[in-house]
Design an enzyme around this catalytic site. Structure first.
Site, PDB file in Angstrom:
ATOM      1  N   ILE A 113       0.845  -1.189   0.000  1.00  0.00           N
ATOM      2  CA  ILE A 113       0.000   0.000   0.000  1.00  0.00           C
ATOM      3  C   ILE A 113       0.879   1.237   0.000  1.00  0.00           C
ATOM      4  CG2 ILE A 113      -1.832   1.230   1.248  1.00  0.00           C
ATOM      5  CD1 ILE A 113      -2.238  -1.471   2.807  1.00  0.00           C
ATOM      6  N   CYS A 114       0.593   2.138  -0.897  1.00  0.00           N
ATOM      7  CA  CYS A 114       1.359   3.377  -0.906  1.00  0.00           C
ATOM      8  C   CYS A 114       0.603   4.421  -0.112  1.00  0.00           C
ATOM      9  CB  CYS A 114       1.597   3.858  -2.333  1.00  0.00           C
ATOM     10  SG  CYS A 114       2.558   5.366  -2.358  1.00  0.00           S
ATOM     11  N   LEU A 115       1.002   4.570   1.120  1.00  0.00           N
ATOM     12  CA  LEU A 115       0.315   5.490   2.023  1.00  0.00           C
ATOM     13  C   LEU A 115       1.378   6.058   2.959  1.00  0.00           C
ATOM     14  CD1 LEU A 115      -2.421   6.550   3.098  1.00  0.00           C
ATOM     15  CD2 LEU A 115      -2.553   4.512   4.513  1.00  0.00           C
TER      16      LEU A 115
END
Lengths: 160, 414
Positions: free
Chosen positions: A97-99
């Site tokens: 997840i790109c967060l």
């Protein structure tokens, strides 16, 4: 599919105490749309996510795997989707997840619960179901179960 | 009528001095920074808020609009309660001049609310626990509180990470944008000065004032640790009967001198550092924390602080220097000082910052709040220079909650 098992040291006393607290808080007041699957492993939480009603992911169910490092909460946990990750512009097909809060912007004041809310918010604000444009290249580079925490992420979408 | 109102505004200005900003004299539009009555001791101030009063030409027949801005340390519930209270006060007094009364009502409530809210974000334990609380500290810029131990652990961890990153090792995710300069390997506290750290709760950059507090805390802690180690290290072989006898003699002599008041006691309470608060043993809801004399024993350093404790650096510890007298003295001083405060009004304290050397001007005495109720010319001694205000707020636990999820591009090609 990577269910990457990071090289883990056992939780420090501080980490274990804090997680115990978080778990009991979760049991009293779980974030809406999430369900913690009960295991006896404090260091790895499996959490069911239900897509919020009225969004692209309503009635869909996903699974998050949260692995806590020895130095939690100083250090961020590793959070990935397992099994079938949702199709989303910021979620790679290997579950990463790109967060920003999971990496550079982590703060010890955040909790599993606040992470979950952030992820649900990210899902809910999607306008189309699509993979990130660089999905294939990224996933190729992540073989051998590399942790997303080793990735140097570049965050640029503020609208989520 | 307008003239009367303008005079009232002048009165507010006179009472609140630099904390009051008049945006418009008529119809009155004011912004007043309200603080609990802590006699100017910033380290025991856990809440504050700006009250915005905006009246119409019909004032005072029509109560002014009220709002709170830049509230710190209050949390949603207490924030709402404060606003509700002042609004009720305004409504009740409609028809008569009320500006000072509104501010005083807010100050009274803030004084009651002057306890740190909630729990330490690191360990998630509350600050005030029934059975002996841990010492905690406050960041002076954003009013967020942490257990001193928890913050210290985090600080050391950050430092380690930072060292790692500057020697080209693992990345330090907490230190966004940290410069990989030629930082030494020593990791001494001295280099903390230029160490980029943000409040874990609101991400406000921890300012120099705070760095100084934490710095001192860490130095003191280390010196105490070292002292303890040394105490524990004395080998049995040293403790010959001769030595034991010498010690016994010395102890007897010391006690004799002490009973005659000849010994200048080590300043025990100086372990309470700027920004670091030891809460009361039995916290009473709604009462400001007391620096009870007995609570020194609860601090991690206990009373083993040697007289030469490095805490005594005068430069940064101005705000505690008032807490240096010994326990009993403080008790009596406390009452007197408050008496004095109440009588002297504001003039005496004007322009003084951070408590100065006015002994024991901290709060905690029971007779403290409420004293000023109804005395309009009274002004709590909190006239420090206007503090910088930031946009942090009480709601900050939800840092970027649901926030910056951003699309990622992997740049780490391998």
């Amino acid at each position: 599919m990577s269910t990457s098992t990071p090289p883990q040291k056992t939780l420090s006393r501080i980490a274990a105490n804090r997680l115990q607290k978080e778990l009991s808080e979760w049991q009293i007041n779980p974030p809406a749309g999430f369900k913690h699957r009960v295991t006896d492993n404090l260091q790895r939480w499996i959490i069911e996510v239900n897509g919020a009603p009225g969004t692209l992911y309503s009635c869909e169910q996903y699974q998050l795997q949260v692995d806590f490092p020895e130095n939690y909460p100083m250090e961020a946990p590793q959070v990935i989707f397992i099994q079938q990750p949702p199709c989303h512009p910021h979620i790679y097909s290997n579950g990463h997840i790109c967060l920003d809060i999971l990496y550079d912007s982590w703060s010890p004041a955040m909790t599993v619960s606040s992470i979950c809310i952030s992820i649900l918010s990210m899902l809910s604000s999607a306008t189309q179901k699509a993979r990130p444009p660089d999905n294939d290249r990224y996933v190729r580079n992540c073989r051998n179960g590399r942790s997303p925490k080793e990735t140097r992420w570049w965050f640029h979408d503020d609208k989520v | 009528m307008a003239e009367e109102v303008e005079m009232e505004v002048e009165a507010v200005e006179a009472v609140y001095g630099p904390d009051c900003t008049v945006l418009c004299a008529f119809p009155p539009h004011l912004s007043i920074l309200l603080k609990p009555r802590t006699a100017d001791v910033l380290t025991i101030q856990f809440v504050e808020a700006k009250l915005i009063i905006k009246a119409s030409v019909e004032y005072p027949n029509k109560p002014p609009e009220l709002d709170l801005k830049d509230a710190k340390g209050l949390g949603d519930t207490r924030h709402a309660k404060l606003l509700e209270t002042v609004e009720a006060q305004a409504k009740e007094m409609s028809g008569e001049p009320m500006l000072v009364a509104i501010c005083e009502a807010a100050t009274d409530l803030l004084t009651e609310m002057n306890v740190p809210d909630g729990e330490c974000c690191f360990c998630m334990n509350p600050f005030l626990m029934e059975d002996g609380a841990q010492p905690f500290m406050k960041l002076m810029s954003c009013f967020h509180c942490f257990h001193s131990d928890c913050f210290g652990n985090w600080w050391r961890w950050l430092q380690q990470q930072h060292k790692g990153s500057s020697s080209g090792g693992v990345s330090a995710p907490m230190l966004d944008g940290s410069d990989n300069d030629e930082r030494s390997e020593k990791g001494t506290v001295a280099e903390v000065e230029d160490f980029p750290v943000n409040c874990p709760v609101c991400r406000m950059v921890v300012n120099a004032e705070d760095v100084a507090h934490v710095l001192e805390f860490l130095i003191a802690e280390r010196s105490v640790d070292r002292q303890r180690e040394e105490d524990a290290k004395v080998p049995d072989s040293v403790l010959t009967s001769e030595e034991l006898e010498r010690r016994a003699r010395f102890t007897a002599e010391f006690e004799a001198q002490q009973s005659r008041g000849a010994i200048i006691e080590p300043k025990k309470l100086e372990v309470i550092l700027p920004g670091m608060i030891v809460p009361p043993r039995t916290p009473v809801e709604g009462q400001p924390p007391t620096l009870a004399p007995g609570s020194a024993a609860e601090s991690p350093s206990g009373d083993q602080i040697p007289p030469t404790s490095p805490v005594e650096s005068p430069g940064t510890s101005s705000s505690v220097s008032g807490i240096s007298s010994s326990g009993t003295e403080r008790g009596s001083l406390k009452a007197n000082t408050h008496e004095e405060n109440a009588r002297a009004g504001r003039g005496v304290f004007r322009g003084r910052r951070g408590g100065g050397n006015r002994g024991a001007s901290h709060t905690g005495s029971r007779n403290h709040h409420g004293r000023a109720r109804g005395t309009k010319d009274y002004k709590q001694a909190t006239n420090g220079p206007p503090r910088q205000s930031y946009s942090s707020s009480h709601q900050s636990l939800g840092i970027r909650k649901g926030g910056n999820a951003r699309r990622g591009v992997e740049v780490d090609d391998m």
